[in-house]
Design a protein around this motif. Structure first.
Motif, PDB file in Angstrom:
ATOM      1  N   ILE A  83       0.942  -1.413   0.082  1.00 29.98           N
ATOM      2  CA  ILE A  83       0.154  -0.518   0.209  1.00 29.98           C
ATOM      3  C   ILE A  83       0.923   1.033   0.544  1.00 29.98           C
ATOM      4  CG2 ILE A  83      -1.374   0.732   1.310  1.00 29.98           C
ATOM      5  CD1 ILE A  83      -2.957  -1.427   0.215  1.00 29.98           C
ATOM      6  N   ALA A  84       1.860   0.985   0.358  1.00 30.93           N
ATOM      7  CA  ALA A  84       2.536   1.969   0.782  1.00 30.93           C
ATOM      8  C   ALA A  84       3.653   2.603  -0.541  1.00 30.93           C
ATOM      9  CB  ALA A  84       4.459   1.999   1.737  1.00 30.93           C
ATOM     10  N   ASP A  85       3.239   1.733  -1.528  1.00 28.57           N
ATOM     11  CA  ASP A  85       4.016   1.429  -3.193  1.00 28.57           C
ATOM     12  C   ASP A  85       2.668   3.128  -3.604  1.00 28.57           C
ATOM     13  OD1 ASP A  85       5.258   1.442  -5.409  1.00 28.57           O
ATOM     14  OD2 ASP A  85       5.398  -0.437  -5.435  1.00 28.57           O
ATOM     15  N   GLU A  86       3.556   4.024  -3.714  1.00 27.01           N
ATOM     16  CA  GLU A  86       2.399   4.377  -4.598  1.00 27.01           C
ATOM     17  C   GLU A  86       2.888   4.502  -6.386  1.00 27.01           C
ATOM     18  OE1 GLU A  86       2.964   8.816  -3.465  1.00 27.01           O
ATOM     19  OE2 GLU A  86       1.666   9.583  -5.326  1.00 27.01           O
ATOM     20  N   SER A  87       3.687   4.285  -7.032  1.00 17.75           N
ATOM     21  CA  SER A  87       3.568   4.107  -8.428  1.00 17.75           C
ATOM     22  C   SER A  87       2.931   2.507  -8.391  1.00 17.75           C
ATOM     23  CB  SER A  87       5.141   4.049  -8.690  1.00 17.75           C
ATOM     24  OG  SER A  87       5.462   2.727  -9.794  1.00 17.75           O
ATOM     25  N   ALA A  88       3.206   1.732  -7.739  1.00 16.69           N
ATOM     26  CA  ALA A  88       2.111   0.250  -8.139  1.00 16.69           C
ATOM     27  C   ALA A  88       0.776   0.424  -8.053  1.00 16.69           C
ATOM     28  CB  ALA A  88       2.780  -0.748  -6.757  1.00 16.69           C
ATOM     29  N   VAL A  89       0.215   0.615  -7.076  1.00 15.00           N
ATOM     30  CA  VAL A  89      -0.880   1.017  -6.650  1.00 15.00           C
ATOM     31  C   VAL A  89      -1.825   1.812  -7.303  1.00 15.00           C
ATOM     32  CG1 VAL A  89      -2.393   1.764  -4.975  1.00 15.00           C
ATOM     33  CG2 VAL A  89      -0.482   0.724  -3.939  1.00 15.00           C
ATOM     34  N   THR A  90      -0.878   3.155  -7.932  1.00 12.65           N
ATOM     35  CA  THR A  90      -1.426   3.462  -9.127  1.00 12.65           C
ATOM     36  C   THR A  90      -1.786   2.656 -10.112  1.00 12.65           C
ATOM     37  OG1 THR A  90      -0.932   5.785  -8.265  1.00 12.65           O
ATOM     38  CG2 THR A  90      -1.086   6.106 -10.658  1.00 12.65           C
ATOM     39  N   SER A  91      -0.621   2.243 -10.584  1.00 13.23           N
ATOM     40  CA  SER A  91      -0.787   1.451 -11.451  1.00 13.23           C
ATOM     41  C   SER A  91      -1.685   0.550 -11.557  1.00 13.23           C
ATOM     42  CB  SER A  91       0.631   0.299 -12.138  1.00 13.23           C
ATOM     43  OG  SER A  91       1.634   1.182 -12.024  1.00 13.23           O
ATOM     44  N   LEU A  92      -2.062   0.050 -10.589  1.00 16.29           N
ATOM     45  CA  LEU A  92      -3.690  -0.837 -10.092  1.00 16.29           C
ATOM     46  C   LEU A  92      -5.040  -0.270 -11.377  1.00 16.29           C
ATOM     47  CD1 LEU A  92      -3.950  -3.845  -9.581  1.00 16.29           C
ATOM     48  CD2 LEU A  92      -4.071  -2.912  -7.183  1.00 16.29           C
ATOM     49  N   ALA A  93      -4.093   0.989 -10.155  1.00 18.23           N
ATOM     50  CA  ALA A  93      -5.353   1.817 -10.416  1.00 18.23           C
ATOM     51  C   ALA A  93      -6.156   2.121 -11.441  1.00 18.23           C
ATOM     52  CB  ALA A  93      -5.772   2.888  -9.382  1.00 18.23           C
ATOM     53  N   LYS A  94      -5.252   1.826 -12.170  1.00 22.60           N
ATOM     54  CA  LYS A  94      -5.300   2.933 -14.107  1.00 22.60           C
ATOM     55  C   LYS A  94      -5.784   1.498 -14.902  1.00 22.60           C
ATOM     56  CE  LYS A  94      -2.134   6.673 -13.788  1.00 22.60           C
ATOM     57  NZ  LYS A  94      -1.024   7.006 -14.365  1.00 22.60           N
ATOM     58  N   SER A  95      -5.086   0.155 -14.736  1.00 20.16           N
ATOM     59  CA  SER A  95      -5.421  -1.259 -15.347  1.00 20.16           C
ATOM     60  C   SER A  95      -6.917  -1.894 -15.134  1.00 20.16           C
ATOM     61  CB  SER A  95      -4.289  -2.160 -15.299  1.00 20.16           C
ATOM     62  OG  SER A  95      -4.166  -1.797 -13.819  1.00 20.16           O
ATOM     63  N   VAL A  96      -7.338  -1.730 -13.255  1.00 21.45           N
ATOM     64  CA  VAL A  96      -8.247  -2.938 -12.819  1.00 21.45           C
ATOM     65  C   VAL A  96      -9.658  -2.117 -13.429  1.00 21.45           C
ATOM     66  CG1 VAL A  96      -9.399  -3.421 -10.431  1.00 21.45           C
ATOM     67  CG2 VAL A  96      -6.750  -3.353 -11.146  1.00 21.45           C
ATOM     68  N   LEU A  97     -10.731  -2.553 -13.618  1.00 21.19           N
ATOM     69  CA  LEU A  97     -11.800  -2.452 -13.933  1.00 21.19           C
ATOM     70  C   LEU A  97     -12.063  -2.804 -12.746  1.00 21.19           C
ATOM     71  CD1 LEU A  97     -13.943  -1.088 -16.272  1.00 21.19           C
ATOM     72  CD2 LEU A  97     -14.575  -3.455 -16.386  1.00 21.19           C
ATOM     73  N   VAL A  98     -13.774  -1.678 -11.902  1.00 20.66           N
ATOM     74  CA  VAL A  98     -14.287  -2.239 -10.901  1.00 20.66           C
ATOM     75  C   VAL A  98     -15.491  -1.596 -11.801  1.00 20.66           C
ATOM     76  CG1 VAL A  98     -15.309  -0.481  -9.128  1.00 20.66           C
ATOM     77  CG2 VAL A  98     -12.919  -1.134 -10.414  1.00 20.66           C
ATOM     78  N   ASP A  99     -15.902  -2.634 -11.877  1.00 23.02           N
ATOM     79  CA  ASP A  99     -17.717  -2.658 -12.127  1.00 23.02           C
ATOM     80  C   ASP A  99     -18.688  -2.810 -10.997  1.00 23.02           C
ATOM     81  OD1 ASP A  99     -19.504  -2.662 -13.720  1.00 23.02           O
ATOM     82  OD2 ASP A  99     -19.581  -5.381 -14.208  1.00 23.02           O
ATOM     83  N   ILE A 100     -18.983  -1.334 -11.479  1.00 21.27           N
ATOM     84  CA  ILE A 100     -20.442  -1.337  -9.827  1.00 21.27           C
ATOM     85  C   ILE A 100     -21.624  -1.383 -10.905  1.00 21.27           C
ATOM     86  CG2 ILE A 100     -21.875  -0.021  -9.073  1.00 21.27           C
ATOM     87  CD1 ILE A 100     -18.596   1.611  -8.505  1.00 21.27           C
ATOM     88  N   GLN A 101     -22.965  -2.382 -10.041  1.00 23.32           N
ATOM     89  CA  GLN A 101     -24.210  -3.044 -10.871  1.00 23.32           C
ATOM     90  C   GLN A 101     -25.126  -2.419  -9.963  1.00 23.32           C
ATOM     91  OE1 GLN A 101     -24.687  -3.803 -13.753  1.00 23.32           O
ATOM     92  NE2 GLN A 101     -22.783  -4.328 -14.497  1.00 23.32           N
ATOM     93  N   PRO A 102     -26.566  -2.555  -9.926  1.00 20.66           N
ATOM     94  CA  PRO A 102     -27.235  -2.678  -9.436  1.00 20.66           C
ATOM     95  C   PRO A 102     -27.542  -3.656  -8.461  1.00 20.66           C
ATOM     96  CG  PRO A 102     -28.319  -2.087 -11.466  1.00 20.66           C
ATOM     97  CD  PRO A 102     -26.860  -2.674 -11.769  1.00 20.66           C
ATOM     98  N   ALA A 103     -27.782  -3.669  -6.598  1.00 24.37           N
ATOM     99  CA  ALA A 103     -28.174  -4.717  -5.681  1.00 24.37           C
ATOM    100  C   ALA A 103     -28.802  -5.852  -6.477  1.00 24.37           C
ATOM    101  CB  ALA A 103     -28.200  -4.253  -4.852  1.00 24.37           C
ATOM    102  N   SER A 104     -27.807  -6.853  -6.368  1.00 19.41           N
ATOM    103  CA  SER A 104     -28.403  -8.175  -7.305  1.00 19.41           C
ATOM    104  C   SER A 104     -29.309  -8.911  -5.701  1.00 19.41           C
ATOM    105  CB  SER A 104     -27.826  -9.069  -7.310  1.00 19.41           C
ATOM    106  OG  SER A 104     -26.466  -9.876  -6.969  1.00 19.41           O
ATOM    107  N   LYS A 105     -29.067  -8.469  -4.151  1.00 20.78           N
ATOM    108  CA  LYS A 105     -29.320  -9.982  -3.556  1.00 20.78           C
ATOM    109  C   LYS A 105     -29.551  -8.261  -1.766  1.00 20.78           C
ATOM    110  CE  LYS A 105     -25.689 -12.894  -4.139  1.00 20.78           C
ATOM    111  NZ  LYS A 105     -24.749 -13.325  -3.277  1.00 20.78           N
TER     112      LYS A 105
END
Ligand code: DC
Length: 237
Positions: free
Chosen positions: A66-88
Motif C-alpha cells: 500500500i506504501a508503493d504509490e506507483s504500483a498502487v496507481t498502476s493498479l488503479a489505472k488497469s483494474v476495471l471496477v464494475d458497479i451494478q445495481p444490488a442483486s441481493k
C-alpha cells in the motif's frame, strides 16, 4: 440542522436537480440517505467510495504494498471496477465486482478501512477514478456520494449537499450498527479510527474533504435518518 449559504440559495431552481452530489465525512450516513433519495427519484445511486475500496482490496489481495504509490496507481489505472445495481437483499446498496468477482462485502472489512485513506490520497489513483466517476455522473439523473463530488468530480452538480455530524455521533451510530449485528465493538476504538480517517481525508493535498462553497450543509447530530432524508428531499422539489 440545515445551513443554506447564499450561493446555494442563488443557484436553486424549481426543477428536480439532475446531478445531486452528497459529500461528507466517514460514517455520516451519506450512502443510506443517497440511496433513499435515488430510489425516490428513480435516479442512479453511485457511492464513489466503493471504487477506492475496490482498488485497496485488490492491492491487498495481490500483495501490492500500500506504501508503493506507483504500483498502487498502476493498479488503479488497469483494474476495471464494475458497479451494478444490488442483486441481493442482504443490506448492500450495489454490487461491486473486480474481474467478475463479487467483492461487495469484502471491501467493508477492517483491513480495507485501515488502508483506504492512504490509497485515496494518491493523486494518480484519484485522477484515474475521478475520470470514470465524472463520465458516469455527467449522464445525469444520478445521486453521487463521496468526499469531493461537489468540489472536484462534478462541480456543475445542480444540488450539492454536505452531510456532517460530530465524530462522537458518527462513532456512536457505527457502534450501534455493529452491536445490532450481534458483533462486538469498542466505542473508543471506533471513535479514534473515525477521527484519524477525518484527519487523513481532510488534510490530503489533492481533493481534500470539504464542503463546496455552494453546498447546502446538513448537520445530522440531532436528526434521525428519516428526518435527514425528508430535509434533503425537500431541497429536490
Ligand atoms: O465513504 P467511504 O468510507 O466508503 O470511503 C472510503 C475512502 O475513500 C475514504 O477514505 C475516503 C475515500 N473517498 C474519497 O477520497 N473520495 C471519494 N469521492 C469517495 C471516497
Amino acid at each position: 440542522m440545515i445551513v443554506i449559504n447564499k450561493k446555494a440559495m442563488s443557484s436553486s431552481t424549481s426543477t428536480i436537480p439532475s446531478i445531486i452530489a452528497i459529500d461528507g465525512p466517514a460514517a455520516s450516513g451519506k450512502s443510506t440517505i443517497a440511496k433513499l433519495l435515488a430510489d425516490s427519484l428513480d435516479y442512479m445511486f453511485f457511492d464513489t467510495g466503493v471504487m477506492y475500496r475496490a482498488i485497496t482490496w485488490t492491492a491487498l489481495q495481490r500483495e501490492v504494498s500500500i506504501a508503493d504509490e506507483s504500483a498502487v496507481t498502476s493498479l488503479a489505472k488497469s483494474v476495471l471496477v464494475d458497479i451494478q445495481p444490488a442483486s441481493k437483499s442482504d443490506g448492500r446498496t450495489c454490487d461491486v465486482f473486480v474481474e467478475n468477482q463479487d467483492i461487495t462485502w469484502k471491501i467493508r472489512r477492517p483491513i480495507v478501512d485501515a488502508n483506504v485513506s492512504v490509497v485515496s490520497a494518491y493523486p494518480g489513483v484519484r485522477s484515474a477514478l475521478a475520470a470514470q466517476q465524472r463520465r458516469i455522473g455527467m449522464r445525469g439523473r444520478v445521486v453521487m456520494v463521496g468526499r469531493d463530488i461537489g468540489t472536484v468530480v462534478l462541480p456543475e452538480a445542480n444540488l450539492k449537499i454536505y452531510l456532517d455530524a460530530s465524530a462522537e455521533v458518527r462513532a456512536r451510530r457505527r457502534f450501534n450498527e455493529i452491536i445490532a449485528r450481534n458483533e462486538s465493538a469498542d466505542y473508543d476504538e471506533i471513535l479514534t479510527k473515525i477521527i484519524e480517517r477525518d484527519r487523513v481525508d481532510s488534510t490530503r493535498k489533492v481533493a481534500p474533504l470539504k464542503a463546496a462553497d455552494d453546498a447546502v450543509i446538513v448537520n445530522s447530530d440531532n436528526l434521525n435518518s428519516d428526518e435527514v432524508f425528508q430535509q434533503i428531499k425537500a431541497l429536490c422539489i
